[in-house]
Design a protein around this motif. Structure first.
Motif, mmCIF file in Angstrom:
data_model
loop_
_atom_site.group_PDB
_atom_site.id
_atom_site.type_symbol
_atom_site.label_atom_id
_atom_site.label_comp_id
_atom_site.label_asym_id
_atom_site.label_seq_id
_atom_site.Cartn_x
_atom_site.Cartn_y
_atom_site.Cartn_z
ATOM 1 N N MET A 1 0.832 -1.204 0.000
ATOM 2 C CA MET A 1 0.000 0.000 0.000
ATOM 3 C C MET A 1 0.872 1.261 0.000
ATOM 4 S SD MET A 1 -2.985 1.138 2.708
ATOM 5 C CE MET A 1 -1.836 1.515 4.038
ATOM 6 N N LEU A 2 0.450 2.250 -0.730
ATOM 7 C CA LEU A 2 1.098 3.552 -0.751
ATOM 8 C C LEU A 2 0.309 4.488 0.156
ATOM 9 C CD1 LEU A 2 3.222 5.506 -2.097
ATOM 10 C CD2 LEU A 2 1.438 6.036 -3.772
ATOM 11 N N LYS A 3 0.983 5.091 1.124
ATOM 12 C CA LYS A 3 0.330 6.030 2.041
ATOM 13 C C LYS A 3 0.907 7.421 1.821
ATOM 14 C CE LYS A 3 -0.586 6.904 6.971
ATOM 15 N NZ LYS A 3 -2.061 6.928 6.858
ATOM 16 N N ILE A 4 0.041 8.391 1.589
ATOM 17 C CA ILE A 4 0.459 9.770 1.374
ATOM 18 C C ILE A 4 -0.184 10.647 2.436
ATOM 19 C CG2 ILE A 4 0.413 11.743 -0.206
ATOM 20 C CD1 ILE A 4 0.229 9.720 -2.514
ATOM 21 N N THR A 5 0.633 11.421 3.136
ATOM 22 C CA THR A 5 0.136 12.353 4.138
ATOM 23 C C THR A 5 0.434 13.780 3.687
ATOM 24 O OG1 THR A 5 0.584 10.736 5.890
ATOM 25 C CG2 THR A 5 0.180 13.015 6.569
ATOM 26 N N ASN A 6 -0.630 14.548 3.495
ATOM 27 C CA ASN A 6 -0.523 15.959 3.139
ATOM 28 C C ASN A 6 -0.390 16.735 4.446
ATOM 29 O OD1 ASN A 6 -0.640 18.467 1.950
ATOM 30 N ND2 ASN A 6 -2.675 18.218 1.058
ATOM 31 N N ILE A 7 0.834 16.979 4.866
ATOM 32 C CA ILE A 7 1.124 17.531 6.184
ATOM 33 C C ILE A 7 0.695 18.993 6.270
ATOM 34 C CG2 ILE A 7 2.992 18.047 7.823
ATOM 35 C CD1 ILE A 7 4.555 15.717 6.468
ATOM 36 N N PRO A 8 -0.020 19.390 7.328
ATOM 37 C CA PRO A 8 -0.394 20.803 7.482
ATOM 38 C C PRO A 8 0.857 21.677 7.556
ATOM 39 C CG PRO A 8 -1.621 19.420 9.018
ATOM 40 C CD PRO A 8 -0.551 18.559 8.427
ATOM 41 N N ALA A 9 1.002 22.563 6.574
ATOM 42 C CA ALA A 9 2.184 23.417 6.499
ATOM 43 C C ALA A 9 1.782 24.872 6.295
ATOM 44 C CB ALA A 9 3.091 22.942 5.363
ATOM 45 N N LYS A 10 0.600 25.225 6.836
ATOM 46 C CA LYS A 10 0.026 26.562 6.634
ATOM 47 C C LYS A 10 -0.072 26.856 5.140
ATOM 48 C CE LYS A 10 1.184 28.335 11.195
ATOM 49 N NZ LYS A 10 -0.215 28.251 11.651
ATOM 50 N N CYS A 11 0.630 27.860 4.630
ATOM 51 C CA CYS A 11 0.538 28.177 3.203
ATOM 52 C C CYS A 11 1.677 27.526 2.419
ATOM 53 C CB CYS A 11 0.535 29.682 2.980
ATOM 54 S SG CYS A 11 1.946 30.554 3.685
ATOM 55 N N GLY A 12 2.291 26.492 3.026
ATOM 56 C CA GLY A 12 3.406 25.823 2.376
ATOM 57 C C GLY A 12 3.097 24.393 1.991
ATOM 58 N N ASP A 13 4.147 23.642 1.641
ATOM 59 C CA ASP A 13 4.030 22.268 1.189
ATOM 60 C C ASP A 13 4.884 21.328 2.026
ATOM 61 O OD1 ASP A 13 2.343 22.815 -0.913
ATOM 62 O OD2 ASP A 13 3.633 21.957 -2.453
ATOM 63 N N SER A 14 4.339 20.153 2.334
ATOM 64 C CA SER A 14 5.117 19.072 2.925
ATOM 65 C C SER A 14 4.293 17.787 2.821
ATOM 66 C CB SER A 14 5.456 19.353 4.392
ATOM 67 O OG SER A 14 6.313 18.356 4.903
ATOM 68 N N PHE A 15 4.893 16.754 2.222
ATOM 69 C CA PHE A 15 4.210 15.478 2.033
ATOM 70 C C PHE A 15 5.111 14.338 2.503
ATOM 71 C CE2 PHE A 15 2.110 18.263 -0.918
ATOM 72 C CZ PHE A 15 0.791 17.826 -0.963
ATOM 73 N N LEU A 16 4.520 13.414 3.248
ATOM 74 C CA LEU A 16 5.215 12.181 3.602
ATOM 75 C C LEU A 16 4.626 11.068 2.736
ATOM 76 C CD1 LEU A 16 7.282 10.726 5.406
ATOM 77 C CD2 LEU A 16 5.414 10.278 7.019
ATOM 78 N N ILE A 17 5.475 10.425 1.947
ATOM 79 C CA ILE A 17 5.057 9.378 1.022
ATOM 80 C C ILE A 17 5.724 8.076 1.459
ATOM 81 C CG2 ILE A 17 5.068 8.629 -1.392
ATOM 82 C CD1 ILE A 17 5.300 11.644 -2.139
ATOM 83 N N GLU A 18 4.906 7.062 1.759
ATOM 84 C CA GLU A 18 5.428 5.817 2.328
ATOM 85 C C GLU A 18 4.973 4.604 1.524
ATOM 86 O OE1 GLU A 18 5.121 5.964 6.903
ATOM 87 O OE2 GLU A 18 3.550 7.336 6.225
ATOM 88 N N ASP A 19 5.913 3.745 1.203
ATOM 89 C CA ASP A 19 5.602 2.422 0.666
ATOM 90 C C ASP A 19 5.487 1.501 1.876
ATOM 91 O OD1 ASP A 19 5.541 -0.139 -0.410
ATOM 92 O OD2 ASP A 19 6.913 0.343 -2.042
ATOM 93 N N MET A 20 4.269 1.156 2.258
ATOM 94 C CA MET A 20 4.047 0.394 3.479
ATOM 95 C C MET A 20 4.515 -1.050 3.346
ATOM 96 S SD MET A 20 2.892 2.880 5.170
ATOM 97 C CE MET A 20 2.353 2.164 6.717
ATOM 98 N N ASP A 21 4.627 -1.540 2.113
ATOM 99 C CA ASP A 21 5.094 -2.914 1.899
ATOM 100 C C ASP A 21 6.610 -3.006 1.984
ATOM 101 O OD1 ASP A 21 2.454 -3.788 1.417
ATOM 102 O OD2 ASP A 21 2.594 -3.101 -0.659
ATOM 103 N N ASP A 22 7.285 -1.997 1.427
ATOM 104 C CA ASP A 22 8.741 -2.000 1.360
ATOM 105 C C ASP A 22 9.378 -1.193 2.498
ATOM 106 O OD1 ASP A 22 11.014 -2.921 0.165
ATOM 107 O OD2 ASP A 22 11.128 -1.356 -1.349
ATOM 108 N N GLN A 23 8.522 -0.539 3.309
ATOM 109 C CA GLN A 23 8.986 0.266 4.442
ATOM 110 C C GLN A 23 9.993 1.331 4.000
ATOM 111 O OE1 GLN A 23 7.647 -0.015 7.712
ATOM 112 N NE2 GLN A 23 6.211 -1.200 6.466
ATOM 113 N N ARG A 24 9.641 2.040 2.931
ATOM 114 C CA ARG A 24 10.464 3.148 2.449
ATOM 115 C C ARG A 24 9.694 4.447 2.601
ATOM 116 N NH1 ARG A 24 15.832 2.529 0.302
ATOM 117 N NH2 ARG A 24 16.215 0.288 0.396
#
Length: 333
Positions: A1-24
């Protein structure tokens, strides 16, 4: 599974992208300092890859305390960032003067973290299931950016958005001509890293703050057009949905019904997303066989509209099947 978190960054950008199978784990941009201190640190203490798309404060500032915490409180495998020392350019390219970028570059060297540039046409293997096809910037655009680096200011020109005045109908906005700036006057965003994330049979487009002509030039060179559209499962819109970061050609060349925005509505005169951007997509883009078009926000829509005014009315939502969804986490099978 691919998990994407759109992190609250006010007016900015930050994303955590995780391959839950490969733990990357891939961290894409870091927002502001408080984004790291209050949000990123709560999600993870290590990433395999860090991509900083460009030098704007709302993308790069949070990387400074993150790298300061490396390696004892946070660990990073490899960093991708387009700074002069990550890419060889002509000697006359000039001195560096943006202090945050200088601080970041010096920290990377001090911590002996491996880092390199990214250019259109390159491929980065993140995990067994994830690869990134880099579509921006081009070699020429990056060299121009580095050559002009000493003239870059720490904040970009605010977008011409105001919540005052008459509400223009979606139908009118959708037919407006392009409002993006010239590449030479917008060279910071022209140098922004953008990529197609390929996960199994899924395609997701992460645009950073990329200039729309750079993106469409790349897609056209790959053979895509209004008659042969590139189909995406999700598109993270450029520059928080700014009207200066989309084009009618882009709308015509892609097929997608899911759009991700990272913004709390902006600040001062720099407000986003633009109602016009939403109108162009909602009324003109191919929805890839889906009835609804979905816009996903990582802050309450009510908070965003309080800052920059009406996005989509109830009548417009019903008429065009537009959904404004408050959702910051995505699980993709």
């Amino acid at each position: 599974m691919l998990k994407i978190t759109n992190i609250p960054a006010k007016c900015g950008d930050s994303f955590l992208i995780e391959d839950m199978d490969d733990q990357r784990k891939l961290l894409l941009d870091c927002g502001f300092k408080l984004t790291y201190l209050n949000n990123i640190k709560q999600l993870t203490s290590s990433v395999d890859y860090l991509i900083l798309t460009h030098s704007d404060e709302d993308h790069i500032h949070g990387a400074i305390p993150l790298i300061e915490d490396t390696p004892h409180r946070f660990t990073v495998g490899k960093v991708f960032v387009n700074v002069p020392s990550s890419y060889e350019v002509r000697a006359e390219s000039g001195d560096i003067s943006i202090h945050q970028a200088i601080t970041l570059e010096n920290l990377l060297k001090e911590k002996e973290l491996p880092y390199q540039s990214l250019l259109a046409g390159e491929t980065v293997k993140i995990s067994e299931n994830i690869s990134l096809e880099i579509i921006s910037p081009s070699k020429e655009d990056l060299e121009y950016f580095i050559g002009k680096y000493n003239d870059v200011r720490e904040s970009s020109t605010p977008d011409p958005i105001s919540k005052a005045g008459t509400i223009i109908p979606l139908e009118t906005l959708a037919n407006h001509q392009d409002a993006y700036k010239s590449k030479k006057s917008d060279f910071t965003n022209v140098a922004s890293i953008a990529f197609i994330l390929k996960y199994k049979d899924r395609n997701l487009l992460f645009l950073g703050d990329a200039h729309p002509t750079v993106v469409t030039d790349y897609l056209e060179a790959k053979g895509f057009s209004k008659d042969k559209k590139y189909t995406f499962d999700y598109i993270k819109l450029s520059h928080h949905g700014s009207i200066t970061s989309i084009s009618n050609k882009f709308v015509a060349i892609v097929s997608c019904s899911n759009y991700i925005l990272s913004t709390n509505g902006g600040k001062a005169r720099s407000l986003h997303p633009s109602r016009e951007t939403l109108a162009k997509l909602a009324l003109s883009v191919d929805r890839n066989g889906n009835d609804a078009i979905n816009f996903f926000f990582n802050y309450p829509v009510e908070e965003i509209t309080a800052r920059n005014g009406l996005l989509i009315s109830s009548e417009e939502k019903n008429k065009y099947n537009i959904k404004l969804i408050e959702q910051s986490s995505f699980d993709i099978i």
